[in-house]
Write a protein that holds these residues in place. Structure first.
Motif, short mmCIF file in Angstrom:
data_model
loop_
_atom_site.label_atom_id
_atom_site.label_comp_id
_atom_site.label_asym_id
_atom_site.label_seq_id
_atom_site.Cartn_x
_atom_site.Cartn_y
_atom_site.Cartn_z
N VAL A 178 0.86 -1.19 0.00
CA VAL A 178 0.00 0.00 0.00
C VAL A 178 0.89 1.24 0.00
CG1 VAL A 178 -1.73 1.32 1.28
CG2 VAL A 178 -1.88 -1.17 1.20
N GLY A 179 0.82 2.02 -1.07
CA GLY A 179 1.70 3.18 -1.19
C GLY A 179 1.00 4.48 -0.88
N VAL A 180 1.80 5.50 -0.57
CA VAL A 180 1.31 6.86 -0.36
C VAL A 180 1.91 7.75 -1.44
CG1 VAL A 180 1.27 8.88 1.15
CG2 VAL A 180 1.05 6.59 2.13
N SER A 181 1.07 8.31 -2.30
CA SER A 181 1.55 9.30 -3.26
C SER A 181 1.29 10.69 -2.69
CB SER A 181 0.90 9.07 -4.64
OG SER A 181 -0.51 8.97 -4.55
N GLY A 182 0.09 11.23 -2.78
CA GLY A 182 -0.22 12.51 -2.14
C GLY A 182 -0.59 12.33 -0.68
N LEU A 183 -0.48 13.43 0.08
CA LEU A 183 -0.80 13.39 1.51
C LEU A 183 -1.37 14.73 1.95
CD1 LEU A 183 -0.48 11.90 4.31
CD2 LEU A 183 1.75 13.02 4.49
N GLU A 184 -2.46 14.69 2.74
CA GLU A 184 -3.04 15.90 3.32
C GLU A 184 -3.74 15.56 4.61
OE1 GLU A 184 -2.87 18.90 3.73
OE2 GLU A 184 -4.24 20.04 2.46
N ALA A 185 -3.62 16.43 5.61
CA ALA A 185 -4.36 16.29 6.86
C ALA A 185 -5.64 17.11 6.77
CB ALA A 185 -3.51 16.77 8.03
N ASP A 186 -6.70 16.62 7.45
CA ASP A 186 -7.97 17.36 7.42
C ASP A 186 -8.09 18.33 8.59
OD1 ASP A 186 -8.49 15.70 9.59
OD2 ASP A 186 -10.42 14.97 8.83
N GLY A 187 -7.03 18.45 9.40
CA GLY A 187 -7.07 19.32 10.56
C GLY A 187 -7.66 18.67 11.78
N ALA A 188 -8.22 17.47 11.61
CA ALA A 188 -8.82 16.74 12.74
C ALA A 188 -8.09 15.42 12.90
CB ALA A 188 -10.31 16.55 12.50
N GLU A 189 -8.79 14.31 12.69
CA GLU A 189 -8.17 13.02 13.01
C GLU A 189 -7.67 12.26 11.79
OE1 GLU A 189 -11.97 9.98 12.75
OE2 GLU A 189 -10.88 10.19 14.65
N ARG A 190 -7.76 12.84 10.59
CA ARG A 190 -7.47 12.06 9.39
C ARG A 190 -6.36 12.64 8.54
NH1 ARG A 190 -12.83 9.24 7.01
NH2 ARG A 190 -13.63 8.52 9.00
N PHE A 191 -5.59 11.73 7.95
CA PHE A 191 -4.79 12.02 6.77
C PHE A 191 -5.53 11.45 5.57
CE2 PHE A 191 -1.09 11.54 9.80
CZ PHE A 191 -0.64 12.84 9.71
N TYR A 192 -5.51 12.19 4.47
CA TYR A 192 -5.96 11.65 3.19
C TYR A 192 -4.73 11.34 2.35
CZ TYR A 192 -10.70 12.97 4.44
OH TYR A 192 -11.92 13.05 5.08
N CYS A 193 -4.64 10.11 1.86
CA CYS A 193 -3.44 9.62 1.19
C CYS A 193 -3.79 9.17 -0.22
CB CYS A 193 -2.85 8.43 1.95
SG CYS A 193 -2.48 8.75 3.68
N GLY A 194 -3.10 9.72 -1.20
CA GLY A 194 -3.21 9.19 -2.55
C GLY A 194 -2.57 7.82 -2.62
N GLY A 195 -3.17 6.94 -3.41
CA GLY A 195 -2.67 5.58 -3.51
C GLY A 195 -1.98 5.27 -4.82
N GLY A 196 -1.44 6.32 -5.49
CA GLY A 196 -0.69 6.08 -6.71
C GLY A 196 -1.51 5.35 -7.75
N ASN A 197 -0.88 4.33 -8.40
CA ASN A 197 -1.56 3.67 -9.51
C ASN A 197 -2.63 2.68 -9.07
OD1 ASN A 197 0.11 1.68 -8.54
ND2 ASN A 197 1.44 1.60 -10.34
N SER A 198 -2.90 2.57 -7.76
CA SER A 198 -4.08 1.81 -7.31
C SER A 198 -5.36 2.55 -7.65
CB SER A 198 -4.03 1.58 -5.79
OG SER A 198 -4.31 2.78 -5.08
N GLY A 199 -5.24 3.86 -7.91
CA GLY A 199 -6.42 4.67 -8.22
C GLY A 199 -7.31 4.94 -7.03
N ARG A 200 -6.78 4.75 -5.82
CA ARG A 200 -7.58 4.92 -4.60
C ARG A 200 -7.05 6.09 -3.75
NH1 ARG A 200 -10.72 0.27 -3.78
NH2 ARG A 200 -10.10 -1.47 -5.11
N VAL A 201 -7.95 6.66 -2.96
CA VAL A 201 -7.60 7.60 -1.90
C VAL A 201 -7.96 6.93 -0.59
CG1 VAL A 201 -8.10 9.85 -0.87
CG2 VAL A 201 -7.97 9.63 -3.36
N ARG A 202 -7.06 6.98 0.39
CA ARG A 202 -7.31 6.32 1.67
C ARG A 202 -7.30 7.35 2.80
NH1 ARG A 202 -3.81 2.84 -1.22
NH2 ARG A 202 -4.81 0.83 -1.67
N ALA A 203 -8.21 7.17 3.76
CA ALA A 203 -8.19 7.96 4.98
C ALA A 203 -7.47 7.14 6.06
CB ALA A 203 -9.61 8.28 5.44
N VAL A 204 -6.44 7.76 6.67
CA VAL A 204 -5.62 7.11 7.70
C VAL A 204 -5.74 7.91 8.99
CG1 VAL A 204 -3.24 6.54 8.38
CG2 VAL A 204 -4.00 6.10 6.04
N ARG A 205 -5.88 7.22 10.10
CA ARG A 205 -6.01 7.93 11.38
C ARG A 205 -4.71 8.68 11.71
NH1 ARG A 205 -9.73 7.40 15.11
NH2 ARG A 205 -10.32 5.27 14.54
#
Length: 210
Positions: free
Chosen positions: A180-207
């Motif tokens: 599971v890779g991390v391409s882009g990364l952003e915090a929502d200011g609360a409890e989550r990071f939003y992580c781009g998943g590269g060529n998986s085509g997915r965005v993941r929310a990480v605590r």
């Protein structure tokens, strides 16, 4: 250094017509992610893509509270999210080797993927103000609550790391599951990071750790 395994809270996608996720940012309501040739606004509650902006988008994405910033090849575009118009363009510091991007304290912070660096740059001119060194490839970059985090992705191993913004020392690390890779990364200011998943085509929310 504190080490832990990343807790994935939710996966979004894959999205129709999106082969790879590049930059990720958050405007307070929507998650914006870059894919080839466009920015996509994702509603994190429904998981639906609610609009797109056609623009060069092959690297990091940032939001300053009013405007979007997007790496496109060797340039960084400042974009009006309401109209999709490019308002201003500056040179990207890595001359094509740029990865993630974040906004903090009036500056853009731009990752250099294979150069393993993060540059603080002037958003009006592109001038490099400061450079931090990393010992791993740098993908996404984000600031939250005065802390600088960046993604790494080498082979099958990926982490989200909190680093000392004065010297780049790694203070904390969250390890993603193997493959599971991390391409882009952003915090929502609360409890989550939003992580781009590269060529998986997915965005993941990480605590995000407290």
């Amino acid at each position: 250094m504190k080490q832990a395994n990343a807790e994935i809270l939710r996966e979004y996608g894959p999205f129709e017509g999106v082969d790879g996720i590049h930059g990720v940012t958050f405007d307070g309501r929507q998650v914006w992610f870059a894919s080839d040739g466009q920015l996509n606004a994702l509603d994190p509650a429904s998981g639906e893509t609610v609009r797109t902006i056609k623009v060069g988008a092959d690297g990091g994405t940032a939001f300053d509270g009013q405007h979007l910033y997007q790496i496109a090849d060797r340039r960084i575009h400042k974009i009006d999210p309401a109209t999709g118009r490019v308002l201003h363009t500056i040179p990207a510091p890595g001359d094509g080797g740029d990865s993630g991007m974040a906004w903090a304290e009036g500056s853009l912070w731009v990752g250099q993927h294979r150069d393993r660096k993060i540059h603080q740059i002037d958003p009006d001119t592109g001038k490099i103000l400061r450079t931090l060194e990393s010992n791993r490839f740098v993908t996404g970059v984000t600031w939250v609550d005065g802390a600088l985090w960046h993604g790494t992705w080498e082979g099958d191993e990926s982490e989200i790391r909190r680093v000392d913004p004065s010297n780049g020392e790694v203070l904390e690390s969250l390890a993603l599951p193997s493959g599971v890779g991390v391409s882009g990364l952003e915090a929502d200011g609360a409890e989550r990071f939003y992580c781009g998943g590269g060529n998986s085509g997915r965005v993941r929310a990480v605590r995000r750790p407290k």
